[in-house]
Structures are given as structure tokens and as C-alpha cells.
Scaffold this motif. Structure first.
Motif, PDB file in Angstrom:
ATOM      1  N   ALA A 206      90.657   9.600  25.952  1.00 41.91           N
ATOM      2  CA  ALA A 206      90.115  10.115  24.698  1.00 41.91           C
ATOM      3  C   ALA A 206      89.313  11.375  24.977  1.00 41.91           C
ATOM      4  O   ALA A 206      88.737  11.545  26.054  1.00 41.91           O
ATOM      5  CB  ALA A 206      89.237   9.077  24.008  1.00 41.91           C
ATOM      6  N   VAL A 207      89.276  12.252  23.975  1.00 38.02           N
ATOM      7  CA  VAL A 207      88.446  13.452  23.998  1.00 38.02           C
ATOM      8  C   VAL A 207      87.558  13.407  22.761  1.00 38.02           C
ATOM      9  O   VAL A 207      88.056  13.217  21.640  1.00 38.02           O
ATOM     10  CB  VAL A 207      89.297  14.740  23.974  1.00 38.02           C
ATOM     11  N   VAL A 208      86.246  13.568  22.963  1.00 38.17           N
ATOM     12  CA  VAL A 208      85.300  13.598  21.849  1.00 38.17           C
ATOM     13  C   VAL A 208      84.670  14.977  21.800  1.00 38.17           C
ATOM     14  O   VAL A 208      84.124  15.463  22.808  1.00 38.17           O
ATOM     15  CB  VAL A 208      84.210  12.524  21.993  1.00 38.17           C
ATOM     16  N   ILE A 209      84.751  15.625  20.647  1.00 42.23           N
ATOM     17  CA  ILE A 209      84.161  16.949  20.458  1.00 42.23           C
ATOM     18  C   ILE A 209      83.007  16.846  19.462  1.00 42.23           C
ATOM     19  O   ILE A 209      83.171  16.295  18.360  1.00 42.23           O
ATOM     20  CB  ILE A 209      85.209  17.966  19.975  1.00 42.23           C
ATOM     21  N   THR A 210      81.856  17.371  19.866  1.00 46.25           N
ATOM     22  CA  THR A 210      80.695  17.386  18.979  1.00 46.25           C
ATOM     23  C   THR A 210      80.651  18.716  18.236  1.00 46.25           C
ATOM     24  O   THR A 210      80.955  19.762  18.806  1.00 46.25           O
ATOM     25  CB  THR A 210      79.393  17.185  19.766  1.00 46.25           C
ATOM     26  N   ARG A 211      80.251  18.659  16.968  1.00 43.87           N
ATOM     27  CA  ARG A 211      80.228  19.854  16.122  1.00 43.87           C
ATOM     28  C   ARG A 211      78.858  20.045  15.472  1.00 43.87           C
ATOM     29  O   ARG A 211      78.752  20.423  14.310  1.00 43.87           O
ATOM     30  CB  ARG A 211      81.335  19.740  15.071  1.00 43.87           C
ATOM     31  N   GLY A 212      77.813  19.768  16.250  1.00 41.84           N
ATOM     32  CA  GLY A 212      76.463  19.939  15.737  1.00 41.84           C
ATOM     33  C   GLY A 212      76.220  19.073  14.510  1.00 41.84           C
ATOM     34  O   GLY A 212      76.584  17.897  14.467  1.00 41.84           O
ATOM     35  N   GLY A 213      75.640  19.668  13.482  1.00 32.38           N
ATOM     36  CA  GLY A 213      75.345  18.947  12.259  1.00 32.38           C
ATOM     37  C   GLY A 213      76.565  18.499  11.488  1.00 32.38           C
ATOM     38  O   GLY A 213      76.456  17.687  10.561  1.00 32.38           O
TER      39      GLY A 213
END
Length: 303
Positions: A206-213
Motif C-alpha cells: 500500500a501507498v499512503v499519501i498525505t495532503r495536509g488539511g
């Protein structure tokens, strides 16, 4: 046991915006913050690193012990502690200048064995850039993966420390067959220049990408995408937010007995919604207070 491998350093945190804001020392480093967050969330955690015997080094170990983190695998040295000077913009986002020459954490040596009962190992940030330690951490990553241990990677790009961007990108790609879970920010993904589907094809489950708010998105090898919105909060700064996400993901996977590629593949929409929501809540609490101060389990609730 979840082992976090990587640097511990001192963040000099500005008490306001601008280059000349007063600075306050705080414990930090991406892996260090991840270990503290895991300990506060209640995971059995060990830290694998090399720290100075100076006053900052002692303070770093005290912080780990206070969070319930096992420090028996931490190597020690007489060299000084690495310093990271943060500058905040008007939105609370931090940029860093690092003082790393001749510091203790760069001389890390790969241990002969991981602590007994290790189920997962987390890697990332400066420790995978600065030699000679970077090669030792890379060796530990490959060894753990070869032993069937669940591995997590957050590259947490600090471009100012990377002298050859193309060489680092190639090295990052070479790590992916040894990575179970890849987590990175939207900014890091853009700097690396790849895509979640390309990275998944190279190895991670799996790949998890964070996008701030705007929240978090998980991509899985079966072609699925799962997203949750960010939690609304008054942001003081974003220091340690991504590290808190790392810890929350690993803690959540451990709590649901999903620290394996097969279990990650079986999470489905409900499982990912709960896991990503838990990570978003934890990160929001970190953003609501100054410096890297991840939440305790009682503040976040259950996965």
C-alpha cells in the motif's frame, strides 16, 4: 514490538514567523517523533539509532523513555547531536536548515539482530541520506524485509541535504521491493516524480499519501483508492504531523493484526476508512500544539 530506525535530533523551533524569531530547543527527527508517537499511542516500541552522549542526547533518550519506548538498541557516541533549525511560514508550515557535519547519528552501524518479537520496522528521513549511516540503515531495511518483517518507509524529503537528486531517486526506487508500506506527503511525491501505481508495482502492499488539511489517500495493489478528509483544527504548526501519521498507521495495523502484506490487502474500504481516519485525528492533534507533540491514546480514541 515495532522498531523505529533512524535519526534523533534537536529541532530549534521558532516562537513566531520569520528568520529571526526566538528559537526553543525541542526533541525531534522524523523517526524519533514516530517512535514517541507509537509509544504514546500504546504500541510496544523500540528505537534503533545512534545518539550523542551530550546533554541533548540525554534529553532525547529521556523523551523516549517517558513515552515508554525501549532504548536498549540505541548506540551512543561522543560526537555532538544533530541540529535542525525550523522556520515557519504564515500557515505554520516548517522549512529546515540542518547542522549535520560530524554528528553522532551519522555513524550508526546496522545491528546484528532486531529486538526479539519485532513485527515491523519503520525507516525514513535524514538517516537514509547521510552517509555512512544511510548505507547501514539501508542494509537493515533489506535484512528485515528478507526475514519477512513488515517494513514501513517515509522518505520525508529534505532536499537541502540531498546533493544528487537523481541518484537519491534511483536509490529510493531500489528500496521499494523491500518496503511493505510506503507513506509520503504530496510534496514528497511530487519531488520524487513517480506515481502510487508505479511504486506499488515495485513492491509495497500500500501507498499512503498525505495532503495536509485535505486528508489522506491510500492506494492498494488491487487498484483501489481510499480517502478520508482532514480533521479541522486551529493549526499552530505542522512539525511532526507526518511522523504522527506514520505512527498511527503502524499502531492501527498492529492493533487490528494487519502487519502483513496479506492482511493489508484484506483491509477493504471499512478497514482503510477506520485506519486513515485514526491517522487524520492523531495528526490534527499534533498540528494543534507547538513542536512535535504527538497525542496519547486517550486523546485519539480507538482505531
Amino acid at each position: 514490538m515495532i522498531v523505529v530506525a533512524g535519526e534523533a535530533l534537536i529541532d530549534l523551533v521558532p516562537q513566531g514567523t520569520g528568520a529571526l524569531a526566538a528559537l526553543t530547543p525541542a526533541r525531534g527527527g522524523g523517526p524519533y517523533n514516530t517512535a514517541v508517537a507509537l509509544g504514546r499511542l500504546g504500541s510496544s516500541t523500540a528505537f534503533c539509532s545512534r545518539t550523542s552522549r551530550d546533554a541533548f542526547g540525554e534529553a532525547l533518550l529521556d523523551g523516549l523513555r517517558s513515552a515508554g519506548v525501549d532504548v536498549s538498541a540505541v548506540q551512543r557516541g561522543t560526537e555532538p547531536t544533530t541540529l535542525a533549525v525550523a522556520t515557519l511560514d504564515a500557515g505554520g508550515s516548517a522549512a529546515y536548515t540542518f547542522y549535520v557535519e560530524g554528528t553522532a547519528d551519522r555513524l550508526f552501524s546496522a545491528p546484528e539482530a532486531l529486538p526479539a518479537g519485532t513485527r515491523a520496522v519503520s525507516f525514513g528521513t535524514c538517516s537514509l541520506v547521510l552517509e555512512p549511516g544511510a548505507t547501514a540503515y539501508e542494509r537493515l531495511l533489506r535484512t528485515a524485509a528478507g526475514q519477512g518483517v513488515f517494513t514501513a518507509l517515509d522518505p520525508n524529503i529534505r532536499a537541502g541535504l540531498i546533493p544528487d537528486a537523481d541518484a537519491y531517486r534511483a536509490r529510493f526506487t531500489s528500496w521499494l521491493p523491500s518496503v511493505s508500506l510506503l507513506k509520503l506527503s504530496e510534496e514528497d511525491a511530487g519531488w520524487l516524480g513517480g506515481s502510487p501505481r508505479e511504486w506499488l508495482a515495485a513492491g509495497p502492499s500500500a501507498v499512503v499519501i498525505t495532503r495536509g488539511g485535505d486528508g489522506l489517500t491510500a492506494y492498494t495493489r488491487d487498484g483501489a483508492e481510499y480517502s478520508v478528509p482532514g480533521e479541522k483544527v486551529d493549526v499552530v504548526d505542522t512539525i511532526g504531523a507526518g511522523d504522527t501519521v506514520n505512527a498511527a498507521l503502524l499502531h492501527g495495523l498492529a492493533a487490528t493484526d494487519a502487519l502483513s502484506p496479506e492482511r493489508v490487502a484484506a483491509l477493504g474500504a471499512r478497514g482503510w476508512d477506520r485506519l486513515l481516519g485514526f491517522a487524520a485525528r492523531a495528526a490534527a492533534i499534533t498540528c494543534s500544539r507547538a513542536g512535535a507533540e504527538p497525542p496519547f491514546a486517550s486523546e485519539v480514541g480507538e482505531v
